[in-house]
Write an enzyme that holds these catalytic residues in place. Sequence first.
Site, PDB file in Angstrom:
ATOM      1  N   ASN A  11      47.026  50.689  43.574  1.00 46.56           N
ATOM      2  CA  ASN A  11      45.643  51.111  43.343  1.00 46.56           C
ATOM      3  C   ASN A  11      44.904  50.978  44.671  1.00 46.56           C
ATOM      4  OD1 ASN A  11      43.019  51.505  42.537  1.00 46.56           O
ATOM      5  ND2 ASN A  11      42.889  49.638  41.309  1.00 46.56           N
ATOM      6  N   LYS A  13      41.968  51.951  45.372  1.00 46.39           N
ATOM      7  CA  LYS A  13      40.514  51.781  45.177  1.00 46.39           C
ATOM      8  C   LYS A  13      39.755  52.710  46.131  1.00 46.39           C
ATOM      9  CE  LYS A  13      41.491  47.128  43.693  1.00 46.39           C
ATOM     10  NZ  LYS A  13      41.014  45.811  43.374  1.00 46.39           N
ATOM     11  N   HIS A  97      40.247  49.952  34.204  1.00 42.90           N
ATOM     12  CA  HIS A  97      40.308  48.894  35.222  1.00 42.90           C
ATOM     13  C   HIS A  97      39.051  48.035  35.130  1.00 42.90           C
ATOM     14  CE1 HIS A  97      40.433  46.880  39.093  1.00 42.90           C
ATOM     15  NE2 HIS A  97      41.724  47.182  39.133  1.00 42.90           N
ATOM     16  N   GLU A  99      37.228  46.721  37.284  1.00 39.09           N
ATOM     17  CA  GLU A  99      36.117  47.074  38.189  1.00 39.09           C
ATOM     18  C   GLU A  99      35.286  48.201  37.597  1.00 39.09           C
ATOM     19  OE1 GLU A  99      38.317  47.551  41.842  1.00 39.09           O
ATOM     20  OE2 GLU A  99      38.658  45.390  41.886  1.00 39.09           O
ATOM     21  N   GLU A 169      45.790  42.413  33.606  1.00 38.51           N
ATOM     22  CA  GLU A 169      45.173  42.008  34.867  1.00 38.51           C
ATOM     23  C   GLU A 169      44.040  41.021  34.588  1.00 38.51           C
ATOM     24  OE1 GLU A 169      45.742  45.065  38.208  1.00 38.51           O
ATOM     25  OE2 GLU A 169      43.979  45.654  37.100  1.00 38.51           O
ATOM     26  N   GLY A 175      41.922  40.516  43.408  1.00 36.67           N
ATOM     27  CA  GLY A 175      41.308  40.450  44.732  1.00 36.67           C
ATOM     28  C   GLY A 175      40.888  39.061  45.160  1.00 36.67           C
ATOM     29  N   SER A 215      46.254  40.050  42.566  1.00 36.48           N
ATOM     30  CA  SER A 215      46.647  39.373  43.813  1.00 36.48           C
ATOM     31  C   SER A 215      48.157  39.281  44.016  1.00 36.48           C
ATOM     32  CB  SER A 215      46.014  37.970  43.890  1.00 36.48           C
ATOM     33  OG  SER A 215      44.606  38.083  43.966  1.00 36.48           O
ATOM     34  N   GLY A 236      46.670  45.985  44.160  1.00 38.00           N
ATOM     35  CA  GLY A 236      45.505  46.476  44.879  1.00 38.00           C
ATOM     36  C   GLY A 236      45.678  46.254  46.371  1.00 38.00           C
ATOM     37  N   GLY A 237      45.126  45.157  46.871  1.00 39.25           N
ATOM     38  CA  GLY A 237      45.098  44.889  48.313  1.00 39.25           C
ATOM     39  C   GLY A 237      46.438  45.059  49.018  1.00 39.25           C
TER      40      GLY A 237
END
Length: 261
Positions: A11, A13, A97, A99, A169, A175, A215, A236-237
């Site tokens: 993802n 983002k 998601h 977010e 999640e 994150g 994470s 993600g990251g």
Amino acid sequence: MASRIPLVAGNWKMHKTPAEAGTFTRNLLGNLPADLTVNVVVCPPFTAIPAVALKLAGSWICWGAQNMHWDAEGACTGEVSAPMLQALGCRYVILGHSERRVLSGETDGQIRKKVKAALSYGLRPIFCLGEELETRDAGEAEIYCLHQLADGLEGLPWANPETLIIAYEPIWAIGTGRTARPADAVAVMGLLREKIASWHGRGFAEQVRILYGGSVSPESTGSFLKEEQIDGVLVGGASLKLDSFSAIIRTSAEFKKSTEY
Ligand code: PEP
């Protein structure tokens, strides 16, 4: 005997211009052997999907989107629909998601409509759910996630177990650098699978892929994937960097799950 092939979803983002996304994707393909036993999907921002599609067309890596509207078209300023994503060759779409639930106020009812629309256009939803830290601390994570699952999916025309992916999640892990304990993730996922079995039968539920997200790093991937319940990761990251994303994909490929059906 059926099996669940691990799935790794990136993802991105609100990161990467079309040029950056295209270069990254080309390098990712070049960095990985094509015969890994793993499904990979990258989900760039809408604006970078065509650039990514150009690089990945005909390859073993899929692409998808991070959101969509439930209507096919209409007066919905700023929105993008399932047939639009389909026309760009998207195979998957992340829905629900946290977010989007938190920043854009998406409700369970809206997410449910999105899932239904995605399925009807042949897109594979990656349906996200997960609890806040207070909910976990109160000992209510499992019941909360079961409610999210039911609100999003109960009664939907979900005919093929492979066409919808669940991503557990925990919000407090996204994150933050803090991951869930694999045993805690397994406890939630086992209940989610039981609930799916109560709707569609055990054979169906055993073939649904349930991912962990929050994470995930190259170092933590194996500790999740070695669990029987965990069929992959939503990243993600660590999906933004070639080395970390490639390492996560390679590790995940070692953990194909057999099922009784
Ligand atoms: C996510 O946003 O889905 C996610 C899991 O992010 P991160 O890996 O950065 O925690």
